[in-house]
Design a protein around this motif. Structure first.
Motif, PDB file in Angstrom:
ATOM      1  N   UNK A   1       9.245   3.094  11.620  1.00  0.00           N
ATOM      2  CA  UNK A   1       9.781   3.369  10.293  1.00  0.00           C
ATOM      3  C   UNK A   1      10.374   4.773  10.147  1.00  0.00           C
ATOM      4  N   UNK A   2       9.776   5.771  10.789  1.00  0.00           N
ATOM      5  CA  UNK A   2      10.321   7.126  10.597  1.00  0.00           C
ATOM      6  C   UNK A   2      11.658   7.321  11.316  1.00  0.00           C
ATOM      7  N   UNK A   3      11.947   6.458  12.314  1.00  0.00           N
ATOM      8  CA  UNK A   3      13.224   6.590  13.028  1.00  0.00           C
ATOM      9  C   UNK A   3      14.314   5.738  12.411  1.00  0.00           C
ATOM     10  N   UNK A   4      13.894   4.883  11.537  1.00  0.00           N
ATOM     11  CA  UNK A   4      14.845   3.914  11.028  1.00  0.00           C
ATOM     12  C   UNK A   4      15.504   4.411   9.746  1.00  0.00           C
ATOM     13  N   UNK A   5      16.344   5.437   9.893  1.00  0.00           N
ATOM     14  CA  UNK A   5      16.897   6.083   8.708  1.00  0.00           C
ATOM     15  C   UNK A   5      18.080   5.323   8.116  1.00  0.00           C
ATOM     16  N   UNK A   6      18.750   4.504   8.970  1.00  0.00           N
ATOM     17  CA  UNK A   6      19.963   3.837   8.475  1.00  0.00           C
ATOM     18  C   UNK A   6      19.622   2.773   7.454  1.00  0.00           C
ATOM     19  N   UNK A  38       8.028  -3.510   8.326  1.00  0.00           N
ATOM     20  CA  UNK A  38       7.919  -3.566   9.789  1.00  0.00           C
ATOM     21  C   UNK A  38       8.089  -5.000  10.320  1.00  0.00           C
ATOM     22  N   UNK A  39       7.584  -5.967   9.574  1.00  0.00           N
ATOM     23  CA  UNK A  39       7.694  -7.358  10.025  1.00  0.00           C
ATOM     24  C   UNK A  39       9.172  -7.773  10.082  1.00  0.00           C
ATOM     25  N   UNK A  40       9.918  -7.434   9.030  1.00  0.00           N
ATOM     26  CA  UNK A  40      11.351  -7.776   9.018  1.00  0.00           C
ATOM     27  C   UNK A  40      12.092  -7.033  10.123  1.00  0.00           C
ATOM     28  N   UNK A  41      11.759  -5.757  10.286  1.00  0.00           N
ATOM     29  CA  UNK A  41      12.433  -4.959  11.319  1.00  0.00           C
ATOM     30  C   UNK A  41      12.171  -5.534  12.713  1.00  0.00           C
ATOM     31  N   UNK A  54       3.396   1.396   6.686  1.00  0.00           N
ATOM     32  CA  UNK A  54       3.148   0.762   5.389  1.00  0.00           C
ATOM     33  C   UNK A  54       2.125   1.592   4.614  1.00  0.00           C
ATOM     34  N   UNK A  55       2.247   1.584   3.281  1.00  0.00           N
ATOM     35  CA  UNK A  55       1.335   2.436   2.518  1.00  0.00           C
ATOM     36  C   UNK A  55       0.088   1.702   2.019  1.00  0.00           C
ATOM     37  N   UNK A  56      -0.015   0.411   2.352  1.00  0.00           N
ATOM     38  CA  UNK A  56      -1.240  -0.322   2.052  1.00  0.00           C
ATOM     39  C   UNK A  56      -1.515  -0.540   0.574  1.00  0.00           C
ATOM     40  N   UNK A  57      -0.459  -0.819  -0.179  1.00  0.00           N
ATOM     41  CA  UNK A  57      -0.707  -1.140  -1.593  1.00  0.00           C
ATOM     42  C   UNK A  57      -1.405  -2.501  -1.677  1.00  0.00           C
ATOM     43  N   UNK A  58      -2.452  -2.561  -2.482  1.00  0.00           N
ATOM     44  CA  UNK A  58      -3.199  -3.829  -2.571  1.00  0.00           C
ATOM     45  C   UNK A  58      -3.017  -4.421  -3.964  1.00  0.00           C
ATOM     46  N   UNK A  59      -2.311  -5.533  -4.078  1.00  0.00           N
ATOM     47  CA  UNK A  59      -2.191  -6.143  -5.401  1.00  0.00           C
ATOM     48  C   UNK A  59      -3.556  -6.641  -5.886  1.00  0.00           C
TER      49      UNK A  59
END
Ligand SMILES: [Fe+2]
Ligand SMILES: [Fe+2]
Length: 298
Positions: free
Chosen positions: A166-171, A177-180, A249-254
């Motif tokens: 994620x940190x390299x994927x600036x474009x 991450x799953x989609x990437x 991922x920031x781990x937001x939990x609904x």
């Protein structure tokens, strides 16, 4: 365009991924049998001298109470019980598997803390909620193995792994991450790990728990609750930075993630210190498993 099974075959065959100690696999496969015989279990473990010596070291470590001394595997199986020994063997087999590789993109202590955190958190929540799955003995192993696909891509597809970190994927605005992984590899790490575990002959519950850890609602009915449990604990560990495997991922939990398991979000505060308390296990396991903090030999 390759199909999903072809992509998996290509990755797992062409890259010739090693397997973990067959002792760990045999113990996991024999779990469905009636209470296994101590002598038989001891004999299986003794077939792998490296695992045998690691299990004895761990059983005699401070984690299990320094006053007890286990002189043989049979003694350890008898006094700690089959389930505890099984977990130990799998954890040590995974450490042994991980330390024999490069660590350029996966940091073993971080990876292992995350794995142990999720494994223990699943057991803790399951024992609190007490209803998640009939296969409670398999929760620890599922947690331990759930992100193995990240380790596979880091070691066997290092360029693409690095590119989509994620940190390299600036474009891209897309940080999922799953989609990437699906866009760039054709497979995501949950699919890769599940395929690998299936090849190793691990039970379907373990394979499916790992396969759906990022998309629990897509899991088959029989493993939906289990998948929701791992999704919840995985996010909890990401949110509180309990290890990490570079998913960004920031781990937001609904709130629904708690409610669907019959739990209130207040459980987070109760469970978190208990998960953190077991993290010292990951350090001991890494050190007994041969991790010395240096870059691994290849
Ligand atoms: Fe993951
Ligand atoms: Fe994870």
């Amino acid at each position: 365009m390759l199909t999903l099974p072809e992509l998996i075959d290509q990755l797992l065959n062409v890259r010739q991924l090693p397997t973990i100690s067959s002792v760990a696999l045999v113990l996991e496969q024999s779990l469905n049998e009636e209470e296994p015989e101590i002598q038989r279990i001891s004999r299986i473990i003794s077939e792998d001298p490296a695992i045998t010596s690691m299990v004895l070291k761990l059983a005699n470590s401070a984690l299990y109470g320094a006053r007890r001394t286990f002189s043989s595997i049979q003694d350890a199986v008898m006094r700690l019980g089959f389930q505890e020994i099984r977990k130990m063997v799998m954890a040590l087999a995974i450490v042994e598997y991980l330390v024999n590789k490069n660590f350029d993109m996966i940091d073993p202590p971080q990876f292992f803390s995350h794995s142990i955190g999720v494994a223990s958190g699943m057991e803790l929540i399951n024992s609190t909620a007490g209803m998640v799955t009939e296969n409670s003995n398999q929760l620890y192993v599922i947690g331990l193995l759930h992100d193995l696909g990240r380790w596979v891509t880091a070691n066997y597809l290092p360029e693409v792994h690095q590119h989509i970190m994620p940190e390299n994927n600036t474009e891209s605005e897309n940080k999922d991450i799953i989609k990437l992984e699906r866009q760039n590899i054709g497979l995501d790490h949950a699919q890769i790990a599940a395929a690998l575990l299936e090849r190793w002959g691990l039970p379907l519950t373990i394979v499916q728990g790992v396969r759906f850890h990022h998309e629990p609602d897509a899991a088959p009915e029989a493993t939906k609750k289990l998948s929701r449990l791992i999704y919840l604990v995985d996010n909890l560990c990401m949110k509180h930075k309990i290890g990490e495997v570079g998913e960004g991922l920031d781990g937001q939990i609904p709130e629904t993630a708690w409610k669907r398991l019959g739990l209130s979000p207040d459980a987070e505060e109760r469970i978190l210190p208990q998960i953190k308390a077991v993290l010292e296990h990951s350090e001991v396991l890494l050190s007994i498993g041969g991790y010395r903090g240096e870059k691994a030999r290849q």
